[in-house]
Design an enzyme around this catalytic site. Structure first.
Site, PDB file in Angstrom:
ATOM      1  N   ASN A 293       0.856  -1.186   0.000  1.00 30.17           N
ATOM      2  CA  ASN A 293       0.000   0.000   0.000  1.00 30.17           C
ATOM      3  C   ASN A 293       0.894   1.238   0.000  1.00 30.17           C
ATOM      4  OD1 ASN A 293      -1.864   2.002   0.433  1.00 30.17           O
ATOM      5  ND2 ASN A 293      -2.431   1.352   2.508  1.00 30.17           N
ATOM      6  N   TRP A 294       0.990   1.866  -1.157  1.00 27.61           N
ATOM      7  CA  TRP A 294       1.879   3.031  -1.262  1.00 27.61           C
ATOM      8  C   TRP A 294       1.293   4.300  -0.653  1.00 27.61           C
ATOM      9  CZ3 TRP A 294       4.330   3.027  -6.874  1.00 27.61           C
ATOM     10  CH2 TRP A 294       5.448   2.188  -6.865  1.00 27.61           C
ATOM     11  N   LYS A 295       0.004   4.283  -0.370  1.00 27.24           N
ATOM     12  CA  LYS A 295      -0.651   5.488   0.179  1.00 27.24           C
ATOM     13  C   LYS A 295      -0.403   6.676  -0.750  1.00 27.24           C
ATOM     14  CE  LYS A 295      -0.327   3.374   4.694  1.00 27.24           C
ATOM     15  NZ  LYS A 295      -0.183   3.502   6.130  1.00 27.24           N
TER      16      LYS A 295
ATOM     17  N   HIS B 231      -9.679   1.517   5.322  1.00 24.90           N
ATOM     18  CA  HIS B 231      -8.386   1.685   6.012  1.00 24.90           C
ATOM     19  C   HIS B 231      -8.553   2.702   7.144  1.00 24.90           C
ATOM     20  CE1 HIS B 231      -4.213   2.708   6.758  1.00 24.90           C
ATOM     21  NE2 HIS B 231      -3.876   1.589   6.123  1.00 24.90           N
TER      22      HIS B 231
ATOM     23  N   GLU C  40      -5.488  -4.422  11.385  1.00 20.76           N
ATOM     24  CA  GLU C  40      -4.476  -3.377  11.433  1.00 20.76           C
ATOM     25  C   GLU C  40      -4.624  -2.560  12.720  1.00 20.76           C
ATOM     26  OE1 GLU C  40      -2.658  -2.622   7.503  1.00 20.76           O
ATOM     27  OE2 GLU C  40      -4.322  -1.211   7.595  1.00 20.76           O
TER      28      GLU C  40
ATOM     29  N   GLY D 185       2.599   2.378  10.853  1.00 22.31           N
ATOM     30  CA  GLY D 185       3.626   3.408  10.654  1.00 22.31           C
ATOM     31  C   GLY D 185       4.399   3.756  11.907  1.00 22.31           C
TER      32      GLY D 185
ATOM     33  N   SER E 264       3.540  -2.019  10.541  1.00 24.48           N
ATOM     34  CA  SER E 264       4.990  -2.080  10.730  1.00 24.48           C
ATOM     35  C   SER E 264       5.605  -3.421  10.328  1.00 24.48           C
ATOM     36  CB  SER E 264       5.361  -1.741  12.185  1.00 24.48           C
ATOM     37  OG  SER E 264       4.903  -0.453  12.513  1.00 24.48           O
TER      38      SER E 264
ATOM     39  N   GLY F   2       2.890  -0.982   4.381  1.00 20.97           N
ATOM     40  CA  GLY F   2       2.869   0.435   4.010  1.00 20.97           C
ATOM     41  C   GLY F   2       4.295   0.920   3.811  1.00 20.97           C
TER      42      GLY F   2
HETATM   43  P1  PGA Z   1       2.821   0.424   7.814  1.00 18.94           P
HETATM   44  O1  PGA Z   1       1.362   0.656   7.222  1.00 18.94           O
HETATM   45  O2  PGA Z   1       3.379  -0.803   7.170  1.00 18.94           O
HETATM   46  O3  PGA Z   1       3.579   1.677   7.440  1.00 18.94           O
HETATM   47  O4  PGA Z   1       2.680   0.265   9.289  1.00 18.94           O
HETATM   48  C1  PGA Z   1       0.482  -0.419   7.108  1.00 18.94           C
HETATM   49  C2  PGA Z   1      -0.857   0.047   6.613  1.00 18.94           C
HETATM   50  O5  PGA Z   1      -1.258   1.182   6.894  1.00 18.94           O
HETATM   51  O6  PGA Z   1      -1.539  -0.716   5.952  1.00 18.94           O
END
Ligand code: PGA
Length: 231
Positions: free
Chosen positions: A11-13, A102, A156, A162, A194, A215
């Site tokens: 997920n590149w956001k 999300h 999640e 993050g 993470s 992410g």
């Molecule tokens: P992260 O994000 O890997 O940066 O924790 C995961 C997500 O939001 O799906």
């Protein structure tokens, strides 16, 4: 459709410019082409503008590791005068998956349970597999899913996203057990928060975890590649 045993959802956001994204994806596919066959699949969820060029790149891809596209969101509306929205009907020719609900969408765009259910419905009506994100059991209870269609449930935990603080394996498998009643045959269970190249093996080692959502760890080519071939 992706029938692999374990899924990696990148997920590149809201990251990367057009040039950066395109050269990353080309390089990534090149690396995967040379990678040994593994029973896992990658779902790439870039920002919308990448979906068309990425689909074109994928048509040239000859690797053994299946790669599919997913969108990071989908409209709650089927079609019409909803400026800025992208419908499931349009996306179905580009993606096999859509991330829905999300926590960042729940938080920054105030998405409600009802709106999330509308998104799930729109995906399932056109054959897109929704990747439904939840952070607690109460969010699972309100989900309205057509259980005869495919779907993935992604746990999640908010504090793990993050943060460099992944959830413990015990909490992940306890959560999986609690939501078992929502997971019918063919539904998958993912963990996100993470995930990196060092901890991915332990999450995927849990028998009931079918994949991970990545992410931050999906933004650097070498990190993502190490995650995908870690097993
Ligand atoms: P992260 O994000 O890997 O940066 O924790 C995961 C997500 O939001 O799906």
């Amino acid at each position: 459709m992706l029938t692999s045993k374990k899924f990696f959802v990148a997920n590149w956001k809201e990251n990367k410019t057009y040039e950066e994204g395109l050269s990353f994806f080309r390089e990534f596919l090149k690396l995967l082409t040379d990678a040994p066959f593994t029973d896992q699949g990658v779902v790439f969820c870039p920002p919308y503008p990448f979906l068309v060029p990425f689909k074109k790149e994928l048509s040239l891809y000859k690797g053994n590791i299946p790669v599919r596209l997913g969108s990071q969101d989908v409209s709650q509306f089927e079609q019409g005068s909803y400026t800025g929205e992208v419908s499931a009907r349009l996306l179905k020719d580009l993606v096999d998956f859509s991330i829905v609900g999300h926590s960042e969408r729940r938080k920054y765009f105030s998405e409600t349970d009802e709106e999330i259910n509308a998104r799930i419905r729109n995906c399932q009506l056109v054959g897109i597999t929704p990747i439904i994100c939840v952070s607690k059991e109460s969010e699972v209870a309100t989900l309205n899913i057509n259980t005869s269609e495919r779907y993935l449930l992604a746990f999640e935990p908010l504090n793990s996203i993050g943060s460099s603080h992944p959830e413990s394996l015990k909490v992940v498998s306890d959560f999986r057990r609690c939501v078992d009643y929502k997971l019918t045959n063919g539904a998958g269970f993912l963990y996100g928060g993470s995930v990196d190249e060092y901890n991915v093996k332990s999450f995927l080692g849990v028998a009931s975890v079918d994949g991970v959502l990545i992410g931050t760890g999906s933004l650097k080519l070498e990190n993502l590649y190490k995650i995908v071939v870690a097993l």
